[in-house]
Scaffold this motif. Structure first.
Motif, mmCIF file in Angstrom:
data_model
loop_
_atom_site.group_PDB
_atom_site.id
_atom_site.type_symbol
_atom_site.label_atom_id
_atom_site.label_comp_id
_atom_site.label_asym_id
_atom_site.label_seq_id
_atom_site.Cartn_x
_atom_site.Cartn_y
_atom_site.Cartn_z
ATOM 1 N N ILE A 104 3.151 2.455 -3.447
ATOM 2 C CA ILE A 104 2.053 2.702 -4.392
ATOM 3 C C ILE A 104 0.752 2.757 -3.596
ATOM 4 O O ILE A 104 0.497 1.890 -2.752
ATOM 5 N N ARG A 105 -0.038 3.770 -3.852
ATOM 6 C CA ARG A 105 -1.325 3.873 -3.164
ATOM 7 C C ARG A 105 -2.465 3.868 -4.172
ATOM 8 O O ARG A 105 -2.298 4.270 -5.332
ATOM 9 N N LEU A 106 -3.607 3.430 -3.725
ATOM 10 C CA LEU A 106 -4.820 3.427 -4.537
ATOM 11 C C LEU A 106 -5.643 4.644 -4.187
ATOM 12 O O LEU A 106 -6.015 4.838 -3.019
ATOM 13 N N ASN A 107 -5.904 5.491 -5.188
ATOM 14 C CA ASN A 107 -6.678 6.719 -4.999
ATOM 15 C C ASN A 107 -6.092 7.550 -3.856
ATOM 16 O O ASN A 107 -4.903 7.847 -3.872
ATOM 17 N N ASP A 108 -6.913 7.891 -2.848
ATOM 18 C CA ASP A 108 -6.429 8.730 -1.744
ATOM 19 C C ASP A 108 -6.068 7.913 -0.503
ATOM 20 O O ASP A 108 -5.930 8.464 0.595
ATOM 21 N N ASN A 109 -5.947 6.595 -0.661
ATOM 22 C CA ASN A 109 -5.562 5.763 0.475
ATOM 23 C C ASN A 109 -4.127 6.066 0.900
ATOM 24 O O ASN A 109 -3.348 6.661 0.158
ATOM 25 N N ALA A 110 -3.774 5.626 2.104
ATOM 26 C CA ALA A 110 -2.424 5.840 2.616
ATOM 27 C C ALA A 110 -1.436 4.913 1.903
ATOM 28 O O ALA A 110 -1.799 3.833 1.425
ATOM 29 N N PHE A 111 -0.178 5.359 1.839
ATOM 30 C CA PHE A 111 0.886 4.492 1.332
ATOM 31 C C PHE A 111 1.177 3.424 2.383
ATOM 32 O O PHE A 111 1.242 3.705 3.579
ATOM 33 N N ASP A 112 1.366 2.201 1.926
ATOM 34 C CA ASP A 112 1.651 1.108 2.846
ATOM 35 C C ASP A 112 2.599 0.139 2.153
ATOM 36 O O ASP A 112 2.302 -0.339 1.051
ATOM 37 N N ARG A 113 3.733 -0.163 2.798
ATOM 38 C CA ARG A 113 4.714 -1.050 2.175
ATOM 39 C C ARG A 113 4.159 -2.464 1.974
ATOM 40 O O ARG A 113 4.654 -3.222 1.146
ATOM 41 N N LYS A 114 3.122 -2.820 2.755
ATOM 42 C CA LYS A 114 2.521 -4.137 2.579
ATOM 43 C C LYS A 114 1.831 -4.246 1.212
ATOM 44 O O LYS A 114 1.776 -5.325 0.627
ATOM 45 N N ASN A 115 1.301 -3.104 0.737
ATOM 46 C CA ASN A 115 0.616 -3.089 -0.566
ATOM 47 C C ASN A 115 1.597 -2.714 -1.668
ATOM 48 O O ASN A 115 1.415 -1.744 -2.387
ATOM 49 N N TRP A 116 2.669 -3.495 -1.783
ATOM 50 C CA TRP A 116 3.726 -3.176 -2.739
ATOM 51 C C TRP A 116 3.336 -3.538 -4.170
ATOM 52 O O TRP A 116 3.994 -3.133 -5.126
ATOM 53 N N GLU A 117 2.227 -4.282 -4.330
ATOM 54 C CA GLU A 117 1.787 -4.700 -5.660
ATOM 55 C C GLU A 117 0.268 -4.595 -5.757
ATOM 56 O O GLU A 117 -0.452 -4.892 -4.811
ATOM 57 N N HIS A 118 -0.202 -4.149 -6.936
ATOM 58 C CA HIS A 118 -1.644 -4.074 -7.210
ATOM 59 C C HIS A 118 -1.911 -4.872 -8.479
ATOM 60 O O HIS A 118 -1.357 -4.582 -9.541
#
Length: 224
Positions: A104-118
Motif C-alpha cells: 500500500i502506498r500513500l499518494n505517489d510515494n513508493a511501495f514499501d513492505r515496511k509500510n504494510w499498514e496506514h
C-alpha cells in the motif's frame, strides 16, 4: 380540497424532483465506487512489474506462476480515521480465486513492505493497494478487466465489483493525476504500445566522379 394543501403538495413535488435530478447529476459526474472503508477512485491493471521495496516479483505465489503474473492497482480515498493494511482486502476473479495485497502506498510515494499498514488516514489522501493477479485474465489488450474487492475483516459486507482499465504493459497512473470525482470507467480504450520507429535509411553516397584523364602529349617529330 384546501388550496394551501394543494400548493404544499406541488412545492413538495417540485422539491423532490430537484433532489432527484441533483442525485442523478452527481451520480453521472462521479466516477467512484463505494466500498466498506471509503471510495474506490481508480482501478488499473498492468503486466509491468512495479517496484516494491522489500519485495521481489519472483517470490512464489500460491496460485500464480511466475510467467502468469500481472499487477492490479486500486486507488482509494478512505473515511476519516479509517485504517488500512495489506491484510484487509483481497481481489476475487470470476473463478473465485483470491489474490492478496502486496503493498500500500500513500499518494505517489513508493511501495514499501515496511509500510504494510496506514492508521488514522485522511479523506484528502489517496492510498494505492497493489495486488498480484493472474495475467491470463488479460491475455489480449481488451479495454476492461473485471475483479471484485472482498473484505477479509467483514465477510458479510459483500463484494465490490470493479472494472479495471487495462494498461497492458504501461505503468500505472499517478495518484496526483486522479481527479477528485475519480476516473473509474474513464478512457477505457485498450492500451496500444507505440510502434518502434524504424531507423531512417542513410542516403546513398554519390559515387565520386573519376578525374578526367589528361591527354597524352604527342611525341615531337625528329628533325631530319
Amino acid at each position: 380540497m384546501n388550496k394551501y394543501f394543494v400548493s404544499s403538495l406541488l412545492c413538495f413535488a417540485v422539491f423532490a424532483g430537484m433532489l432527484n435530478g441533483a442525485d442523478k447529476k452527481a451520480e453521472m459526474s462521479s466516477k467512484t465506487k463505494r466500498f466498506y472503508s471509503g471510495d474506490v477512485v481508480s482501478a488499473e491493471i498492468s503486466k509491468r512489474s512495479p517496484r516494491v521495496n522489500g519485495w521481489s516479483r519472483h517470490e512464489p505465489s500460491r496460485n500464480i506462476s511466475d510467467k502468469d503474473k500481472a499487477y492490479a492497482l486500486i486507488a482509494v480515498r478512505l473515511e476519516k480515521g479509517r485504517g488500512i493494511s495489506i491484510y484487509d482486502y483481497v481481489l476475487v476473479d470470476n473463478a473465485m480465486n483470491e489474490f492478496v495485497c502486496k503493498g500500500i502506498r500513500l499518494n505517489d510515494n513508493a511501495f514499501d513492505r515496511k509500510n504494510w499498514e496506514h492508521k488514522n488516514t485522511q479523506p484528502s489522501q489517496v492510498y494505492g493497494m497493489l495486488f498480484e493477479v493472474a495475467a491470463s485474465s488479460m491475455t489480449t489488450p481488451v479495454a476492461q478487466v473485471k475483479f471484485s474487492l472482498r473484505s477479509r475483516l467483514r465477510k458479510n459486507s459483500g463484494e465490490t465489483p470493479l472494472v479495471f482499465r487495462n494498461m497492458w504493459r504501461a505503468g500505472f497512473s499517478k495518484a496526483s493525476s486522479i481527479p477528485k470525482n475519480g476516473n473509474l470507467g474513464v478512457n477505457m480504450t485498450p492500451y496500444k504500445p507505440k510502434p518502434k520507429a524504424k531507423p531512417k535509411a542513410k542516403p546513398k553516397a554519390k559515387p565520386k566522379a573519376k578525374p578526367k584523364a589528361k591527354p597524352k602529349a604527342k611525341p615531337k617529330a625528329k628533325k631530319k
